[in-house]
Design a protein around this motif. Structure first.
Motif, PDB file in Angstrom:
ATOM      1  N   GLN A 189       0.826  -1.209   0.000  1.00  0.00           N
ATOM      2  CA  GLN A 189       0.000   0.000   0.000  1.00  0.00           C
ATOM      3  C   GLN A 189       0.859   1.258   0.000  1.00  0.00           C
ATOM      4  N   ARG A 190       2.017   1.198   0.613  1.00  0.00           N
ATOM      5  CA  ARG A 190       2.895   2.374   0.696  1.00  0.00           C
ATOM      6  C   ARG A 190       3.835   2.491  -0.498  1.00  0.00           C
ATOM      7  N   THR A 191       4.134   1.388  -1.159  1.00  0.00           N
ATOM      8  CA  THR A 191       5.227   1.421  -2.133  1.00  0.00           C
ATOM      9  C   THR A 191       4.840   1.148  -3.582  1.00  0.00           C
ATOM     10  N   LEU A 192       3.784   0.422  -3.829  1.00  0.00           N
ATOM     11  CA  LEU A 192       3.442   0.044  -5.196  1.00  0.00           C
ATOM     12  C   LEU A 192       2.441   1.005  -5.820  1.00  0.00           C
ATOM     13  N   HIS A 193       2.505   1.149  -7.140  1.00  0.00           N
ATOM     14  CA  HIS A 193       1.536   1.994  -7.843  1.00  0.00           C
ATOM     15  C   HIS A 193       0.213   1.262  -8.054  1.00  0.00           C
ATOM     16  N   ALA A 194       0.229  -0.086  -7.916  1.00  0.00           N
ATOM     17  CA  ALA A 194      -0.978  -0.896  -8.086  1.00  0.00           C
ATOM     18  C   ALA A 194      -0.867  -2.150  -7.228  1.00  0.00           C
ATOM     19  N   ILE A 195      -2.019  -2.656  -6.831  1.00  0.00           N
ATOM     20  CA  ILE A 195      -2.082  -3.879  -6.034  1.00  0.00           C
ATOM     21  C   ILE A 195      -3.060  -4.831  -6.712  1.00  0.00           C
ATOM     22  N   GLY A 196      -2.647  -6.091  -6.837  1.00  0.00           N
ATOM     23  CA  GLY A 196      -3.490  -7.093  -7.461  1.00  0.00           C
ATOM     24  C   GLY A 196      -4.428  -7.750  -6.461  1.00  0.00           C
ATOM     25  N   PHE A 197      -5.663  -8.003  -6.908  1.00  0.00           N
ATOM     26  CA  PHE A 197      -6.661  -8.703  -6.106  1.00  0.00           C
ATOM     27  C   PHE A 197      -7.249  -9.827  -6.942  1.00  0.00           C
ATOM     28  N   GLN A 198      -7.743 -10.859  -6.230  1.00  0.00           N
ATOM     29  CA  GLN A 198      -8.346 -11.995  -6.907  1.00  0.00           C
ATOM     30  C   GLN A 198      -9.648 -12.368  -6.208  1.00  0.00           C
ATOM     31  N   SER A 199     -10.665 -12.691  -7.021  1.00  0.00           N
ATOM     32  CA  SER A 199     -11.949 -13.138  -6.472  1.00  0.00           C
ATOM     33  C   SER A 199     -11.877 -14.633  -6.203  1.00  0.00           C
ATOM     34  N   ALA A 200     -12.897 -15.145  -5.531  1.00  0.00           N
ATOM     35  CA  ALA A 200     -12.962 -16.586  -5.273  1.00  0.00           C
ATOM     36  C   ALA A 200     -12.971 -17.382  -6.577  1.00  0.00           C
ATOM     37  N   GLY A 201     -13.511 -16.771  -7.635  1.00  0.00           N
ATOM     38  CA  GLY A 201     -13.547 -17.429  -8.940  1.00  0.00           C
ATOM     39  C   GLY A 201     -12.292 -17.235  -9.761  1.00  0.00           C
ATOM     40  N   LYS A 202     -11.245 -16.673  -9.136  1.00  0.00           N
ATOM     41  CA  LYS A 202      -9.930 -16.470  -9.754  1.00  0.00           C
ATOM     42  C   LYS A 202      -9.900 -15.333 -10.777  1.00  0.00           C
ATOM     43  N   PHE A 203     -10.900 -14.466 -10.772  1.00  0.00           N
ATOM     44  CA  PHE A 203     -10.878 -13.275 -11.610  1.00  0.00           C
ATOM     45  C   PHE A 203      -9.962 -12.258 -10.943  1.00  0.00           C
ATOM     46  N   GLU A 204      -9.166 -11.515 -11.725  1.00  0.00           N
ATOM     47  CA  GLU A 204      -8.193 -10.593 -11.138  1.00  0.00           C
ATOM     48  C   GLU A 204      -8.476  -9.139 -11.484  1.00  0.00           C
ATOM     49  N   ILE A 205      -8.232  -8.284 -10.499  1.00  0.00           N
ATOM     50  CA  ILE A 205      -8.295  -6.834 -10.657  1.00  0.00           C
ATOM     51  C   ILE A 205      -6.955  -6.273 -10.211  1.00  0.00           C
ATOM     52  N   ASP A 206      -6.391  -5.380 -11.019  1.00  0.00           N
ATOM     53  CA  ASP A 206      -5.239  -4.600 -10.588  1.00  0.00           C
ATOM     54  C   ASP A 206      -5.761  -3.223 -10.217  1.00  0.00           C
ATOM     55  N   LEU A 207      -5.655  -2.892  -8.945  1.00  0.00           N
ATOM     56  CA  LEU A 207      -6.135  -1.618  -8.424  1.00  0.00           C
ATOM     57  C   LEU A 207      -4.976  -0.627  -8.430  1.00  0.00           C
ATOM     58  N   HIS A 208      -5.085   0.404  -9.271  1.00  0.00           N
ATOM     59  CA  HIS A 208      -4.028   1.400  -9.432  1.00  0.00           C
ATOM     60  C   HIS A 208      -4.343   2.669  -8.645  1.00  0.00           C
ATOM     61  N   ARG A 209      -3.304   3.252  -8.067  1.00  0.00           N
ATOM     62  CA  ARG A 209      -3.455   4.585  -7.468  1.00  0.00           C
ATOM     63  C   ARG A 209      -2.709   5.622  -8.288  1.00  0.00           C
ATOM     64  N   HIS A 210      -1.784   5.162  -9.123  1.00  0.00           N
ATOM     65  CA  HIS A 210      -1.030   6.022 -10.026  1.00  0.00           C
ATOM     66  C   HIS A 210      -1.047   5.386 -11.408  1.00  0.00           C
ATOM     67  N   ILE A 211      -0.868   6.211 -12.413  1.00  0.00           N
ATOM     68  CA  ILE A 211      -0.876   5.747 -13.799  1.00  0.00           C
ATOM     69  C   ILE A 211       0.413   5.013 -14.155  1.00  0.00           C
ATOM     70  N   LEU A 212       1.527   5.592 -13.800  1.00  0.00           N
ATOM     71  CA  LEU A 212       2.816   5.084 -14.248  1.00  0.00           C
ATOM     72  C   LEU A 212       3.600   4.462 -13.102  1.00  0.00           C
ATOM     73  N   GLU A 213       4.345   3.412 -13.404  1.00  0.00           N
ATOM     74  CA  GLU A 213       5.188   2.784 -12.385  1.00  0.00           C
ATOM     75  C   GLU A 213       6.356   3.692 -12.010  1.00  0.00           C
ATOM     76  N   ALA A 214       7.124   4.078 -12.997  1.00  0.00           N
ATOM     77  CA  ALA A 214       8.312   4.901 -12.740  1.00  0.00           C
ATOM     78  C   ALA A 214       7.879   6.348 -12.492  1.00  0.00           C
ATOM     79  N   LYS A 215       8.391   6.932 -11.446  1.00  0.00           N
ATOM     80  CA  LYS A 215       8.090   8.328 -11.113  1.00  0.00           C
ATOM     81  C   LYS A 215       6.582   8.571 -11.049  1.00  0.00           C
TER      82      LYS A 215
END
Length: 124
Positions: free
Chosen positions: A63-89
């Protein structure tokens, strides 16, 4: 996502709706969504309360360091939750500028938005 958390659809999910005559012609493995940085923790709480599990082993560090965090549902569907657009800077200023230019996804009853066409090139 909870109606109080503004969501912007990114990458394949958005492009399948904007560019392709038939959305199934644009395959993607997960759904990438962007929320404003100040709504990131609330969005995490909403996903967790709906039964989604994080793909990161140390969520508090992610939560403090990544621009996005991956989540998975019980059915194995995945969401990448982004707080920033770009990884670098990844800065909030860049993200907020891009969010100021979002466009509606035509024909969507949930009033989903996505990046402007120009910003999709930057984020690709």
């Amino acid at each position: 996502m909870d109606a109080r958390v503004p969501v912007t659809l990114l990458k394949g999910g958005a492009l399948s709706q904007l560019v392709y005559e038939d959305p199934v012609c644009r395959p993607f493995n997960d759904v990438d969504i962007l929320v404003p940085a100040d709504s990131f923790e609330q969005a995490i709480d909403v996903l967790k309360s709906e039964g989604w599990t994080t793909l990161q082993t140390r969520l508090e560090i992610a939560q403090r360091t990544l621009h996005a965090i991956g989540f998975q549902s019980a059915g194995k569907f995945e969401i990448d939750l982004h707080r920033h657009i770009l990884e670098a800077k990844a800065t909030n200023e860049i993200t907020m500028t891009m969010l100021s230019r979002v466009q509606a996804i035509p024909g969507n009853q949930n009033a989903l938005t996505t990046l402007s066409f120009e910003d999709h090139f930057i984020h690709a």
